[in-house]
Design an enzyme around this catalytic site. Structure first.
Site, PDB file in Angstrom:
ATOM      1  N   ASP A  49      -3.581 -18.019   0.595  1.00 33.88           N
ATOM      2  CA  ASP A  49      -4.581 -18.697  -0.248  1.00 33.88           C
ATOM      3  C   ASP A  49      -5.323 -19.743   0.570  1.00 33.88           C
ATOM      4  O   ASP A  49      -6.552 -19.864   0.497  1.00 33.88           O
ATOM      5  CB  ASP A  49      -3.937 -19.300  -1.511  1.00 33.88           C
ATOM      6  CG  ASP A  49      -2.688 -20.125  -1.227  1.00 33.88           C
ATOM      7  OD1 ASP A  49      -2.151 -20.081  -0.095  1.00 33.88           O
ATOM      8  OD2 ASP A  49      -2.233 -20.826  -2.152  1.00 33.88           O
ATOM      9  N   TYR A  81       0.823  -1.212   0.000  1.00 36.49           N
ATOM     10  CA  TYR A  81       0.000   0.000   0.000  1.00 36.49           C
ATOM     11  C   TYR A  81       0.859   1.266   0.000  1.00 36.49           C
ATOM     12  O   TYR A  81       0.464   2.282  -0.547  1.00 36.49           O
ATOM     13  CB  TYR A  81      -0.892   0.039   1.248  1.00 36.49           C
ATOM     14  CG  TYR A  81      -2.269  -0.531   1.046  1.00 36.49           C
ATOM     15  CD1 TYR A  81      -2.451  -1.851   0.654  1.00 36.49           C
ATOM     16  CD2 TYR A  81      -3.400   0.250   1.265  1.00 36.49           C
ATOM     17  CE1 TYR A  81      -3.717  -2.366   0.487  1.00 36.49           C
ATOM     18  CE2 TYR A  81      -4.667  -0.265   1.102  1.00 36.49           C
ATOM     19  CZ  TYR A  81      -4.827  -1.573   0.715  1.00 36.49           C
ATOM     20  OH  TYR A  81      -6.078  -2.076   0.564  1.00 36.49           O
ATOM     21  N   ASP A 137      -6.678  -6.585   3.992  1.00 37.01           N
ATOM     22  CA  ASP A 137      -7.767  -5.895   3.293  1.00 37.01           C
ATOM     23  C   ASP A 137      -8.724  -6.923   2.704  1.00 37.01           C
ATOM     24  O   ASP A 137      -9.944  -6.843   2.866  1.00 37.01           O
ATOM     25  CB  ASP A 137      -7.172  -5.018   2.181  1.00 37.01           C
ATOM     26  CG  ASP A 137      -8.249  -4.291   1.385  1.00 37.01           C
ATOM     27  OD1 ASP A 137      -9.178  -3.753   2.012  1.00 37.01           O
ATOM     28  OD2 ASP A 137      -8.152  -4.273   0.140  1.00 37.01           O
ATOM     29  N   LYS A 182       2.600 -15.285   2.707  1.00 37.13           N
ATOM     30  CA  LYS A 182       2.818 -16.027   1.462  1.00 37.13           C
ATOM     31  C   LYS A 182       4.306 -16.325   1.383  1.00 37.13           C
ATOM     32  O   LYS A 182       5.000 -15.980   0.427  1.00 37.13           O
ATOM     33  CB  LYS A 182       2.312 -15.185   0.270  1.00 37.13           C
ATOM     34  CG  LYS A 182       2.266 -15.918  -1.060  1.00 37.13           C
ATOM     35  CD  LYS A 182       1.180 -16.979  -1.145  1.00 37.13           C
ATOM     36  CE  LYS A 182       1.291 -17.742  -2.463  1.00 37.13           C
ATOM     37  NZ  LYS A 182       0.381 -18.896  -2.541  1.00 37.13           N
ATOM     38  N   ASP A 224     -12.675  -8.406   4.321  1.00 40.30           N
ATOM     39  CA  ASP A 224     -13.952  -8.351   3.580  1.00 40.30           C
ATOM     40  C   ASP A 224     -14.570  -9.750   3.509  1.00 40.30           C
ATOM     41  O   ASP A 224     -15.779  -9.915   3.666  1.00 40.30           O
ATOM     42  CB  ASP A 224     -13.748  -7.832   2.147  1.00 40.30           C
ATOM     43  CG  ASP A 224     -14.014  -6.341   2.010  1.00 40.30           C
ATOM     44  OD1 ASP A 224     -13.774  -5.612   2.992  1.00 40.30           O
ATOM     45  OD2 ASP A 224     -14.455  -5.901   0.924  1.00 40.30           O
TER      46      ASP A 224
HETATM   47  C1  IPM Z   1     -10.493  -0.692   3.784  1.00 38.50           C
HETATM   48  C2  IPM Z   1     -10.722  -0.060   2.444  1.00 38.50           C
HETATM   49  C3  IPM Z   1      -9.543   0.858   2.154  1.00 38.50           C
HETATM   50  C4  IPM Z   1      -8.297   0.002   2.069  1.00 38.50           C
HETATM   51  C5  IPM Z   1      -9.687   1.745   0.905  1.00 38.50           C
HETATM   52  C6  IPM Z   1     -10.959   2.567   0.954  1.00 38.50           C
HETATM   53  C7  IPM Z   1      -8.483   2.615   0.704  1.00 38.50           C
HETATM   54  O1  IPM Z   1     -10.899  -1.042   1.470  1.00 38.50           O
HETATM   55  O2  IPM Z   1     -10.385   0.050   4.776  1.00 38.50           O
HETATM   56  O3  IPM Z   1     -10.429  -1.923   3.856  1.00 38.50           O
HETATM   57  O4  IPM Z   1      -7.986  -0.580   1.017  1.00 38.50           O
HETATM   58  O5  IPM Z   1      -7.608  -0.119   3.083  1.00 38.50           O
HETATM   59 MG    MG Z   2     -11.023  -3.017   2.227  1.00 36.57          MG
END
Ligand code: IPM
Ligand code: MG
Length: 354
Positions: free
Chosen positions: A221, A138, A245, A189, A249
């Site tokens: 993975d 990042y 990240d 990884k 999710d």
């Molecule tokens: C998160 C989001 C952010 C990230 C974006 C909005 C920059 O996806 O907080 O997970 O990738 O960290």
């Molecule tokens: Mg995110």
């Protein structure tokens, strides 16, 4: 105790408004809280031509914690990268050195049906994902899009971690595990990437100081697969910025709705930014449909971690549990055919339960 409120874009203003009502109710009850709003993300671009306006940053610096909504939207997608809404968030993380991102994935018993997995796989699920937030691909330099000698364009980013960065997030994970089931799974990884070989080595070295914690390692993975195969095997997961990240999710969906999950991003002094893990959902913005609970629970985390107000945090969490137990649902957490309520009505319900 000063809280900077940064509503941002899309559904951000609606959901933070409900969290602020909850905090105001606690303030009316004697908790000395002061809230002030400032624009961030696309709203920052609109107000001051910058996703993190200087005045917004100054407000954050003068505050004890930040409550953040969400940023981004189609109107801003074609702006040059420095003006993209996401930069507001990334710059805040970097500026305040918010390296430790805590993302709990908790299944409320009433919502097990809303999970994309069978209820018996997720009932009682309680995972804490600890994502490193200020390093990795990042932020690694160099990065860019350049012209190769043959005249083709080439995009490149750099994955990098210093051992200091790895050690401090490993410590965060081991300390957090001490307050839970004392198990840490480090995700990397290391079979392919040098950066994550170092990650594995340093996490293992750091573990020597935490003999009471069981440490395991998993390739990313496999971790992605195990999260949907048998998610309850995890207690604390610690991983880098990029893998965290993606896995957070994924984990959010196990719980039924990304609209339920809060997060805390902390630095070494306990200063933090608190935000729902979902995005700005432009498709439902302004329609009183968004679920404000992730933001309300983020406010509880803010009280706990940055303001040391455990009792107030628990009051909010109990109020949310009661609202869910009473059957009230926004659309994202409703079972098929179940009646739903809007953003403001959900805020009303939490206030009433409080
Ligand atoms: C998160 C989001 C952010 C990230 C974006 C909005 C920059 O996806 O907080 O997970 O990738 O960290
Ligand atoms: Mg995110």
């Amino acid at each position: 105790m000063k809280i900077a409120v940064l509503p941002g874009d899309g559904i951000g203003p609606e959901i933070t408004a409900q969290a602020v009502r909850v905090l105001e109710a606690l303030a009316a009850d004697g908790l000395p809280l002061e809230m002030a709003n400032a624009p961030v993300g696309g709203a920052g671009v609109d107000a001051a031509g910058d996703p993190l306006p200087a005045e917004t940053l100054a407000l954050c610096e003068a505050s004890d914690a930040i409550l953040f909504g969400s940023v981004g939207g189609p109107a801003y997608d074609s702006l040059p990268r420095p003006q993209r809404p996401e930069q507001g968030l990334l710059r805040l993380r970097k500026h305040f050195d918010l390296f430790a991102n805590l993302r709990p994935a908790l299944v409320y018993p009433e919502l097990a049906h809303a999970s994309s997995l069978r209820p018996e796989l997720v009932a009682g699920l309680d995972i804490l994902i600890i994502r490193e937030l200020t390093g990795d691909i990042y932020f690694g330099q160099p990065r860019g899009i350049r012209q190769t000698e043959s005249g083709e364009r080439e995009g490149f980013d750099t994955m990098r971690y210093t051992e200091g960065e790895i050690r401090r997030i490993a410590r965060t994970a081991f300390e957090a595990a001490r307050k839970r089931d004392r198990r840490v799974c480090s995700v990397d990884k290391a079979n392919v990437l040098e950066t994550t070989q170092l990650w594995r080595d340093v996490v293992t070295e750091t573990h020597a100081d935490y003999p009471d914690i069981a440490l395991s390692h998993m390739y990313v993975d496999n971790a992605a697969m195990q999260l949907v195969r048998a998610p309850r095997q995890f207690d604390v997961i610690v991983t880098g910025n990029m893998f965290g990240d993606i896995l957070s999710d994924e984990a959010s969906m196990l719980t039924g709705s990304i609209g339920m999950l809060p997060s805390a991003s902390l630095n070494a002094r306990g200063f933090g930014l608190y935000e729902p893990i979902h995005g700005s959902a432009p498709d439902i913005a302004g329609q009183d449909k968004a679920n404000p609970l992730a933001t309300i629970i983020s406010a509880a985390m803010l009280l706990r971690y940055s303001l040391d107000q455990e009792a107030a945090a628990q009051r909010i969490e109990r109020a949310v549990s009661r609202v869910l137990a009473s059957g009230l649902r926004t659309a994202d957490i409703a079972a098929e055919g179940e009646a739903t309520i809007g953003t403001v009505a959900m805020g009303d319900a939490v206030l009433a339960a409080l």
